[in-house]
Design an enzyme around this catalytic site. Structure first.
Site, mmCIF file in Angstrom:
data_model
loop_
_atom_site.group_PDB
_atom_site.id
_atom_site.type_symbol
_atom_site.label_atom_id
_atom_site.label_comp_id
_atom_site.label_asym_id
_atom_site.label_seq_id
_atom_site.Cartn_x
_atom_site.Cartn_y
_atom_site.Cartn_z
ATOM 1 N N HIS A 16 48.285 57.740 38.953
ATOM 2 C CA HIS A 16 46.987 57.326 39.505
ATOM 3 C C HIS A 16 45.850 57.613 38.540
ATOM 4 C CE1 HIS A 16 44.601 56.854 43.449
ATOM 5 N NE2 HIS A 16 43.720 56.804 42.455
ATOM 6 N N LEU B 164 41.113 53.252 34.360
ATOM 7 C CA LEU B 164 40.817 53.067 32.938
ATOM 8 C C LEU B 164 39.565 52.224 32.725
ATOM 9 C CD1 LEU B 164 44.444 52.619 31.519
ATOM 10 C CD2 LEU B 164 43.019 54.672 31.519
ATOM 11 N N ASP C 114 43.056 50.812 46.067
ATOM 12 C CA ASP C 114 42.418 52.112 45.822
ATOM 13 C C ASP C 114 40.924 51.984 45.536
ATOM 14 O OD1 ASP C 114 42.456 54.978 45.533
ATOM 15 O OD2 ASP C 114 42.047 54.616 43.425
ATOM 16 N N HIS D 266 45.021 54.700 49.605
ATOM 17 C CA HIS D 266 43.907 55.657 49.579
ATOM 18 C C HIS D 266 43.511 55.822 51.042
ATOM 19 C CE1 HIS D 266 39.530 56.585 48.272
ATOM 20 N NE2 HIS D 266 39.464 56.402 49.579
ATOM 21 N N ASP E 153 44.166 61.039 39.286
ATOM 22 C CA ASP E 153 43.013 60.259 39.756
ATOM 23 C C ASP E 153 41.860 60.358 38.746
ATOM 24 O OD1 ASP E 153 41.501 58.530 41.247
ATOM 25 O OD2 ASP E 153 41.150 59.892 42.920
ATOM 26 N N HIS F 69 33.183 58.343 34.735
ATOM 27 C CA HIS F 69 31.888 57.708 34.993
ATOM 28 C C HIS F 69 30.966 58.038 33.836
ATOM 29 C CE1 HIS F 69 32.701 56.321 39.054
ATOM 30 N NE2 HIS F 69 33.223 57.487 39.342
ATOM 31 N N PHE G 272 31.647 58.770 43.207
ATOM 32 C CA PHE G 272 32.763 59.695 43.431
ATOM 33 C C PHE G 272 33.692 59.689 42.220
ATOM 34 C CE2 PHE G 272 31.593 58.378 47.774
ATOM 35 C CZ PHE G 272 31.550 59.597 48.424
ATOM 36 N N GLY G 273 34.246 60.852 41.888
ATOM 37 C CA GLY G 273 35.330 60.864 40.900
ATOM 38 C C GLY G 273 35.084 61.807 39.747
HETATM 39 ZN ZN LIG Z 1 41.344 56.676 45.889
HETATM 40 ZN ZN LIG Z 2 41.626 56.545 42.537
#
Ligand SMILES: [Zn+2]
Ligand SMILES: [Zn+2]
Length: 430
Positions: free
Chosen positions: A59, A62, A151, A178, A303, A307, A321-322
């Site tokens: 997961h 890219l 996702d 997800h 995951d 960003h 998010f992330g």
């Molecule tokens: Zn997700």
């Molecule tokens: Zn994800």
């Protein structure tokens, strides 16, 4: 030819933990044995190191095509190689969404031209991941997808999930979901609980994830198709997976390094602690670690969600998010799970190799004739992760400046050294 000598070969696929050398001939493993000699071969001295099958990340994001400011296939896979990964599954929420064979082919071609590791695309389940019409899944499979997911979002309804699973079951593709119930999560930026109240941030209840996981497990029972739950973060979701496994359903799940390392109490107003699903409660994290130990959890997946700095340099509420994750995944597994005595070293290797391979329906082992993909790592090398030195284009990590014991040393893909630690320059390599 490349000869890996003097290492400790740890191969869950063949249940081997022994001092063995590995000879690679082009893209395949030629021979495994004690004290191998191969005149003329390049020699990699793995003394004091673990030689494992190539790690697979189920997961990641890219960002190419469409968000090359944040990451590209080239930069993302360089970071993946630096993290010990030899293959990465990239999620379809690019611009455009990977919902057609032509987008899939574009990714495969970009990867062939620029990637440091194998890139295995995941196709969208629905057109534009909008949750309405089915995407052209069979054509994407012919073009190279290894799984299907919307996702970024859950698969929108039980009815659509049933259609996707019926289709994917027949094609032999896992459906990755997800899990999130949007009517509960809307507007939330962190896990609902005492810390969200303290910080005055809108919370997402844990049930947002587990309601959707429960729905998915029910539909997996209805269809018999393989279901994989992405970035699982709650005890209740894990209980759904356990129940499904007991019934013999083809249900698997993954946990991210940030979810087994950090909790909601760690969240401040720093957007590098904002991800979806959000960091869990202490008791949920404990459940995840138990699941990693007892094999209820099948894989560790990053995951990795880069960003561009400008997009994260805003108020917590408004940040995307992330977090990035390739380069710290193995080191977090060693420090939080193995060195703390929660899981064995061979179990950690499983979670990065045979576990994710099983989700994709493939094998992973070190044996003659197998692909020459290996991850070589140290369990005790001291090093410090510096976001500024990351090979990713982005810097959104909560682990900047963290000191580790153990981490990747070399990543071998198709018989070639894709990345190798340079010992005088932190984690950056060639
Ligand atoms: Zn997700
Ligand atoms: Zn994800």
């Amino acid at each position: 030819m490349l000869l890996i000598k003097n290492g400790r070969m740890l191969d869950p696929g063949s249940r081997t933990d022994a001092a063995l050398d590995v000879l690679l001939d082009g893209e395949r493993i030629a021979k495994v044995g004690a004290n191998l000699a191969a005149p003329g071969a390049e020699v990699f001295d793995a003394k004091g190191l673990i030689v494992a099958p190539g790690f697979i990340d189920l997961h990641c994001h890219l960002r190419e095509p469409g968000q090359e400011m944040s990451e590209t296939i080239e930069t993302g896979t360089r970071a993946a190689a630096c993290g010990g990964f030899t293959a990465v599954c990239c999620m379809p929420n690019t611009l455009p969404v990977n919902d057609t064979a032509s987008v899939t082919r574009g990714t495969v071609e970009r990867a062939a031209a620029s990637a440091s590791v194998r890139v295995w695309p995941v196709g969208a389940a629905s057109v534009g991941s909008k949750g309405e019409a089915l995407a052209e899944i069979a054509a994407m499979k012919d073009a190279g997808i290894v799984a299907v997911s919307d996702d970024g979002k859950p698969i929108a309804s039980a009815r659509l999930m049933r259609q996707v699973m019926d289709y994917c079951g027949a094609l032999g593709l896992p459906v990755i979901d997800h899990c999130e119930e949007p009517s509960l999560s809307a507007g939330g930026v962190m896990r609902e609980g005492p810390q969200s109240i303290r910080l005055g941030l809108k919370g997402v209840p844990a049930q947002s994830e587990s309601i959707c996981a429960g729905r998915d497990v029910e539909v997996a029972g209805l269809t018999g198709a393989p279901l994989h739950i992405a970035h699982m973060s709650t005890r209740a979701s894990l209980e759904h997976v356990r129940a499904a496994k007991r019934q013999g359903l083809r249900v698997t799940c993954e946990v991210t390094p940030h979810h087994f390392t950090l909790i909601d109490e760690d969240v401040r107003y720093n957007p590098n602690y904002k991800m979806n699903p959000p960091l869990a409660s202490r008791t949920d994290r404990e459940a995840l670690i138990e699941g990693l130990a007892d094999s209820s959890v099948d894989a560790i997946a990053t995951d990795h969600a880069p960003h561009h700095p400008a997009s994260k340099d805003v108020e917590f509420d408004h940040a995307p998010f992330g977090v990035t994750g390739f380069e710290t995944a193995l080191a977090l597994g060693l420090s939080k799970l193995v060195h703390k005595g929660r899981i064995s070293l061979v179990r950690l290797v499983e979670l990065f190799t045979t576990g994710p391979a099983g989700v994709l329906g493939i094998q992973r082992k070190i044996a003659a004739g197998e692909p020459a993909d290996l991850t070589i790592f140290s369990t005790d090398l001291p090093w410090t992760f510096r976001a500024a030195d990351s090979l990713s284009k982005s810097r959104n990590t909560p682990f900047d400046g963290r000191a580790f014991r153990g981490g990747p040393v070399a990543t071998i893909v198709a018989g070639r050294i894709a990345w190798r630690r340079s010992f005088n320059a932190g984690q950056a390599g060639n």
